[in-house]
Design an enzyme around this catalytic site. Structure first.
Site, PDB file in Angstrom:
ATOM      1  CB  CYS A 281       6.154  -0.812   3.495  1.00 58.37           C
ATOM      2  SG  CYS A 281       4.758  -0.579   4.576  1.00 58.37           S
ATOM      3  CG  HIS A 282       0.993   2.890   0.834  1.00 59.40           C
ATOM      4  ND1 HIS A 282       0.139   2.570  -0.190  1.00 59.40           N
ATOM      5  CD2 HIS A 282       1.041   4.240   0.867  1.00 59.40           C
ATOM      6  CE1 HIS A 282      -0.308   3.695  -0.744  1.00 59.40           C
ATOM      7  NE2 HIS A 282       0.221   4.720  -0.113  1.00 59.40           N
ATOM      8  CB  THR A 283       4.891   3.004   6.098  1.00 60.03           C
ATOM      9  OG1 THR A 283       3.760   2.227   6.490  1.00 60.03           O
ATOM     10  CG2 THR A 283       5.212   4.020   7.185  1.00 60.03           C
TER      11      THR A 283
ATOM     12  CG  HIS B 120       9.692   0.261   7.273  1.00 58.00           C
ATOM     13  ND1 HIS B 120       9.339   1.033   6.175  1.00 58.00           N
ATOM     14  CD2 HIS B 120       8.593  -0.462   7.581  1.00 58.00           C
ATOM     15  CE1 HIS B 120       8.074   0.802   5.869  1.00 58.00           C
ATOM     16  NE2 HIS B 120       7.594  -0.114   6.686  1.00 58.00           N
ATOM     17  CD  GLU B 121       7.886  -5.046   3.791  1.00 54.10           C
ATOM     18  OE1 GLU B 121       7.975  -4.981   2.541  1.00 54.10           O
ATOM     19  OE2 GLU B 121       6.794  -4.975   4.399  1.00 54.10           O
TER      20      GLU B 121
ATOM     21  CB  CYS C 101      15.159  -2.677  25.076  1.00 53.29           C
ATOM     22  SG  CYS C 101      13.921  -2.212  26.308  1.00 53.29           S
TER      23      CYS C 101
ATOM     24  CB  CYS D 209      11.696  -0.076  28.096  1.00 50.91           C
ATOM     25  SG  CYS D 209      10.542  -0.839  26.943  1.00 50.91           S
TER      26      CYS D 209
ATOM     27  CB  CYS E 218      10.240  -4.645  26.935  1.00 48.12           C
ATOM     28  SG  CYS E 218      10.614  -4.076  25.269  1.00 48.12           S
TER      29      CYS E 218
ATOM     30  CB  CYS F  72      10.396  -1.595  22.676  1.00 43.29           C
ATOM     31  SG  CYS F  72      12.051  -1.249  23.276  1.00 43.29           S
TER      32      CYS F  72
ATOM     33  NE  ARG G  35       8.249   5.321  17.379  1.00 39.62           N
ATOM     34  CZ  ARG G  35       8.268   6.483  16.717  1.00 39.62           C
ATOM     35  NH1 ARG G  35       9.349   7.262  16.835  1.00 39.62           N
ATOM     36  NH2 ARG G  35       7.275   6.865  15.955  1.00 39.62           N
TER      37      ARG G  35
ATOM     38  CB  CYS H 273       6.950  -3.994   7.407  1.00 33.38           C
ATOM     39  SG  CYS H 273       5.613  -2.855   7.809  1.00 33.38           S
TER      40      CYS H 273
ATOM     41  NE  ARG I 206       5.508  -4.615   1.342  1.00 30.53           N
ATOM     42  CZ  ARG I 206       4.512  -3.906   1.834  1.00 30.53           C
ATOM     43  NH1 ARG I 206       3.501  -3.537   1.054  1.00 30.53           N
ATOM     44  NH2 ARG I 206       4.514  -3.555   3.121  1.00 30.53           N
TER      45      ARG I 206
HETATM   46  P1  NAD Z   1      -0.938  -0.886  -0.380  1.00 27.28           P
HETATM   47  O1  NAD Z   1      -0.887   0.337  -1.205  1.00 27.28           O
HETATM   48  O2  NAD Z   1      -0.209  -2.094  -0.780  1.00 27.28           O
HETATM   49  O3  NAD Z   1      -2.472  -1.332  -0.175  1.00 27.28           O
HETATM   50  C1  NAD Z   1      -3.490  -0.414   0.105  1.00 27.28           C
HETATM   51  C2  NAD Z   1      -4.767  -1.035  -0.464  1.00 27.28           C
HETATM   52  O4  NAD Z   1      -5.891  -0.243  -0.054  1.00 27.28           O
HETATM   53  C3  NAD Z   1      -4.786  -1.064  -2.006  1.00 27.28           C
HETATM   54  O5  NAD Z   1      -5.151  -2.346  -2.468  1.00 27.28           O
HETATM   55  C4  NAD Z   1      -5.852  -0.015  -2.372  1.00 27.28           C
HETATM   56  O6  NAD Z   1      -6.557  -0.331  -3.571  1.00 27.28           O
HETATM   57  C5  NAD Z   1      -6.764  -0.096  -1.165  1.00 27.28           C
HETATM   58  N1  NAD Z   1      -7.574   1.110  -0.962  1.00 27.28           N
HETATM   59  C6  NAD Z   1      -7.174   2.400  -1.061  1.00 27.28           C
HETATM   60  N2  NAD Z   1      -8.210   3.221  -0.798  1.00 27.28           N
HETATM   61  C7  NAD Z   1      -9.295   2.428  -0.527  1.00 27.28           C
HETATM   62  C8  NAD Z   1     -10.655   2.675  -0.196  1.00 27.28           C
HETATM   63  N3  NAD Z   1     -11.116   3.924  -0.099  1.00 27.28           N
HETATM   64  N4  NAD Z   1     -11.477   1.618   0.019  1.00 27.28           N
HETATM   65  C9  NAD Z   1     -11.001   0.350  -0.087  1.00 27.28           C
HETATM   66  N5  NAD Z   1      -9.719   0.044  -0.412  1.00 27.28           N
HETATM   67  C10 NAD Z   1      -8.888   1.081  -0.630  1.00 27.28           C
HETATM   68  O7  NAD Z   1      -0.469  -0.432   1.086  1.00 27.28           O
HETATM   69  P2  NAD Z   1       0.080  -1.394   2.266  1.00 27.28           P
HETATM   70  O8  NAD Z   1       1.574  -1.526   2.153  1.00 27.28           O
HETATM   71  O9  NAD Z   1      -0.777  -2.585   2.324  1.00 27.28           O
HETATM   72  O10 NAD Z   1      -0.195  -0.468   3.555  1.00 27.28           O
HETATM   73  C11 NAD Z   1      -1.518  -0.224   3.917  1.00 27.28           C
HETATM   74  C12 NAD Z   1      -1.559   0.791   5.051  1.00 27.28           C
HETATM   75  O11 NAD Z   1      -1.026   0.210   6.246  1.00 27.28           O
HETATM   76  C13 NAD Z   1      -0.748   2.043   4.797  1.00 27.28           C
HETATM   77  O12 NAD Z   1      -1.428   3.145   5.371  1.00 27.28           O
HETATM   78  C14 NAD Z   1       0.538   1.780   5.594  1.00 27.28           C
HETATM   79  O13 NAD Z   1       1.183   2.977   5.957  1.00 27.28           O
HETATM   80  C15 NAD Z   1      -0.020   1.067   6.791  1.00 27.28           C
HETATM   81  N6  NAD Z   1       0.888   0.200   7.550  1.00 27.28           N
HETATM   82  C16 NAD Z   1       0.747   0.194   8.903  1.00 27.28           C
HETATM   83  C17 NAD Z   1       1.507  -0.667   9.674  1.00 27.28           C
HETATM   84  C18 NAD Z   1       1.340  -0.695  11.173  1.00 27.28           C
HETATM   85  O14 NAD Z   1       2.179  -1.295  11.860  1.00 27.28           O
HETATM   86  N7  NAD Z   1       0.314  -0.098  11.728  1.00 27.28           N
HETATM   87  C19 NAD Z   1       2.438  -1.524   9.063  1.00 27.28           C
HETATM   88  C20 NAD Z   1       2.539  -1.500   7.665  1.00 27.28           C
HETATM   89  C21 NAD Z   1       1.755  -0.635   6.907  1.00 27.28           C
HETATM   90  N1  AHE Z   2       6.058   8.433  11.951  1.00 26.69           N
HETATM   91  C1  AHE Z   2       4.643   8.190  11.749  1.00 26.69           C
HETATM   92  C2  AHE Z   2       4.230   6.909  12.479  1.00 26.69           C
HETATM   93  C3  AHE Z   2       3.288   6.159  11.575  1.00 26.69           C
HETATM   94  C4  AHE Z   2       2.960   4.830  12.157  1.00 26.69           C
HETATM   95  O1  AHE Z   2       1.924   4.688  12.758  1.00 26.69           O
HETATM   96  N2  AHE Z   2       3.835   3.828  11.940  1.00 26.69           N
HETATM   97  C5  AHE Z   2       3.524   2.468  12.308  1.00 26.69           C
HETATM   98  C6  AHE Z   2       4.345   1.525  11.458  1.00 26.69           C
HETATM   99  S1  AHE Z   2       3.996   1.668   9.788  1.00 26.69           S
HETATM  100  C7  AHE Z   2       5.075   0.509   9.138  1.00 26.69           C
HETATM  101  O2  AHE Z   2       4.844   0.372   7.753  1.00 26.69           O
HETATM  102  C8  AHE Z   2       3.851   2.144  13.721  1.00 26.69           C
HETATM  103  O3  AHE Z   2       3.996   0.972  14.081  1.00 26.69           O
HETATM  104  N3  AHE Z   2       3.966   3.108  14.573  1.00 26.69           N
HETATM  105  C9  AHE Z   2       4.355   2.826  15.938  1.00 26.69           C
HETATM  106  C10 AHE Z   2       5.460   3.774  16.285  1.00 26.69           C
HETATM  107  O4  AHE Z   2       6.097   3.577  17.331  1.00 26.69           O
HETATM  108  O5  AHE Z   2       5.648   4.700  15.473  1.00 26.69           O
HETATM  109  C11 AHE Z   2       3.812   9.339  12.241  1.00 26.69           C
HETATM  110  O6  AHE Z   2       2.629   9.388  11.833  1.00 26.69           O
HETATM  111  O7  AHE Z   2       4.324  10.115  13.016  1.00 26.69           O
HETATM  112 ZN    ZN Z   3       5.705  -0.954   6.629  1.00 26.38          ZN
END
Ligand code: NAD
Ligand code: AHE
Ligand code: ZN
Length: 370
Positions: free
Chosen positions: A40-42, A62-63, A92, A95, A98, A106, A110, A169, A365
């Protein structure tokens, strides 16, 4: 025991594939054999040193999806042989969060998870006598890993690991953001910024709930085709029309603004655009993207005063142990698609290629199969 793993030794360096030492599960913990893991991008964000909780050396990932091989004392919810998806957002069911039924965030593990250790404050991984840190409570870039019982979701045994891992994820985050976080209603107009591993799942989530217009925004024109296959109705490329014109374009396409928008880029400027193209009075913008440490969002307060809502989502608002099995059922029942989004599979030894493919925009992916 010994297990093969991809170690993140230090930021901005390729992962190294080594045999590491892994202690067995302690009380409340489970040993899982990871059968497949997505990248994942994360993972990349942490490896690039952008994660404020990033710790090295560690085992990222994490995926994943795998099989319980051993349980520690007191574990009751899973047993050896069960198929599971590791959860970076644990559940859990005890908490305050939850029990509140208001959030999936949760808190039981964490704090220690963010320090790269198990709930007792110690690590189960080591390499050449040196401690290795866990990651997001999962560390799925290891063939075997130890997790809290609260951090595994038991799933049906007929779900293929190399597809089910993505539900750990990207799939759940994207579809869940539409269904659970935003609650998008049939007929709504939606705009999705970033059509990658997460954004394409937002697109299919919008299709699933019967959205009207599903606008996709991405700087990579190669994403248009697959996004249309997944339900996108209109494509906007900021590089073609100029980034400064994206908000006006979405407002024009939606007759005044989108009902819901989603950021799936992690870019704070894009997050602002996603908010400001929401409809006056009721538009909601959901931040999914993870911005690098220190980055902040901004907008005029007037944007909110005039009714727009800005919020975020973790794991799509899904309760890990309760909702993840539902997403697996939706996939197995063909309500959602996964297979076309997994563009590359590879052995653990080639995991660094997955990061290259992601940065080059050539993969949606990648999945490592152990
Ligand atoms: P990815 O690299 O597969 O996709 C990102 C997409 O964004 C690409 O297609 C890229 O071309 C596009 N992009 C980049 N800059 C851009 C811009 N300026 N304008 C328009 N499009 C643009 O990444 P991903 O795995 O899909 O993850 C995306 C984001 O979500 C990451 O920041 C990741 O950390 C985050 N994420 C968050 C959670 C969550 O729970 N909040 C879960 C998973 C991933
Ligand atoms: N450790 C990072 C947290 C970044 C973040 O926001 N993570 C997401 C999941 S990304 C999965 O690909 C999230 O769900 N966060 C909730 C949590 O409990 O962290 C930072 O920036 O500190
Ligand atoms: Zn992820």
């Amino acid at each position: 025991m010994k297990t093969r793993a991809a170690i993140a030794v230090e930021p901005n360096k390729p992962l190294v594939i080594e045999e590491v030492d892994l202690e067995g599960p302690k009380a409340g913990e489970v040993l899982v054999e990871i059968m497949a893991t997505g990248i994942c991008h994360t993972d990349a964000y942490t490896l690039e040193g952008k994660d404020s909780e990033g710790i090295f050396p560690s085992i990222l990932g994490h995926e994943g999806a795998g099989i319980v091989r051993e349980v520690g004392p007191g574990v009751t919810s899973v047993e050896p042989g069960d198929h599971v998806i590791p959860l970076y957002t644990a559940e859990c069911r005890q908490c305050k969060t939850c029990l509140s039924q208001k959030s999936n965030l949760c808190t039981s593990v964490r704090a220690t998870q963010g320090k790269g250790v198990m709930p007792d404050g110690t690590s189960r991984f080591s390499w050449k006598g040196k401690q290795l840190y866990h990651y997001m409570g999962c560390s799925t870039f290891s063939n075997f890993t130890v997790l809290s019982e609260y951090s595994v979701a038991k799933i049906r045994k007929d779900a293929p690991f190399d597809k089910a891992c993505y539900i750990g994820c990207g799939v759940t985050t994207g579809v869940g953001a539409v269904v659970w976080t935003a609650g998008v209603e049939p007929g709504a107009n939606v705009a999705v910024f970033g059509l990658g591993g997460i954004g394409l799942n937002v697109i299919q989530g919008a299709r699933l709930v019967g959205a009207n217009k599903i606008i996709g925004v991405d700087i990579n024109p190669a994403r248009e085709g697959i996004a249309r296959e997944f339900g996108m109705t209109d494509f906007v490329n900021p590089k073609e029309i100029g980034a400064g014109n994206v908000v006006d374009k979405v407002v024009e396409l939606t007759g005044g603004g989108a009902d819901y928008t989603f950021d799936c880029t992690g870019n704070t400027d894009v997050m602002r655009q996603a908010l400001e193209c929401c409809h006056r009075g009721w538009g909601e913008s959901i931040i999914i993207g993870v911005a690098e440490a220190g980055k902040e969002i901004s907008t005029r307060p007037f944007q909110l005063v005039t009714g727009r809502v800005w919020k975020g989502t973790a794991f799509g608002g899904a309760r890990g142990r309760t909702d993840t099995p539902k997403i697996v059922d939706w996939y197995m029942d063909k309500k959602i698609e996964i297979d076309p989004l997994i563009t590359h599979t590879m052995p653990l030894e080639d995991i660094n290629k997955a990061f290259d493919l992601m940065h080059e925009g050539k993969s949606i992916r990648s999945v490592v199969i152990f």
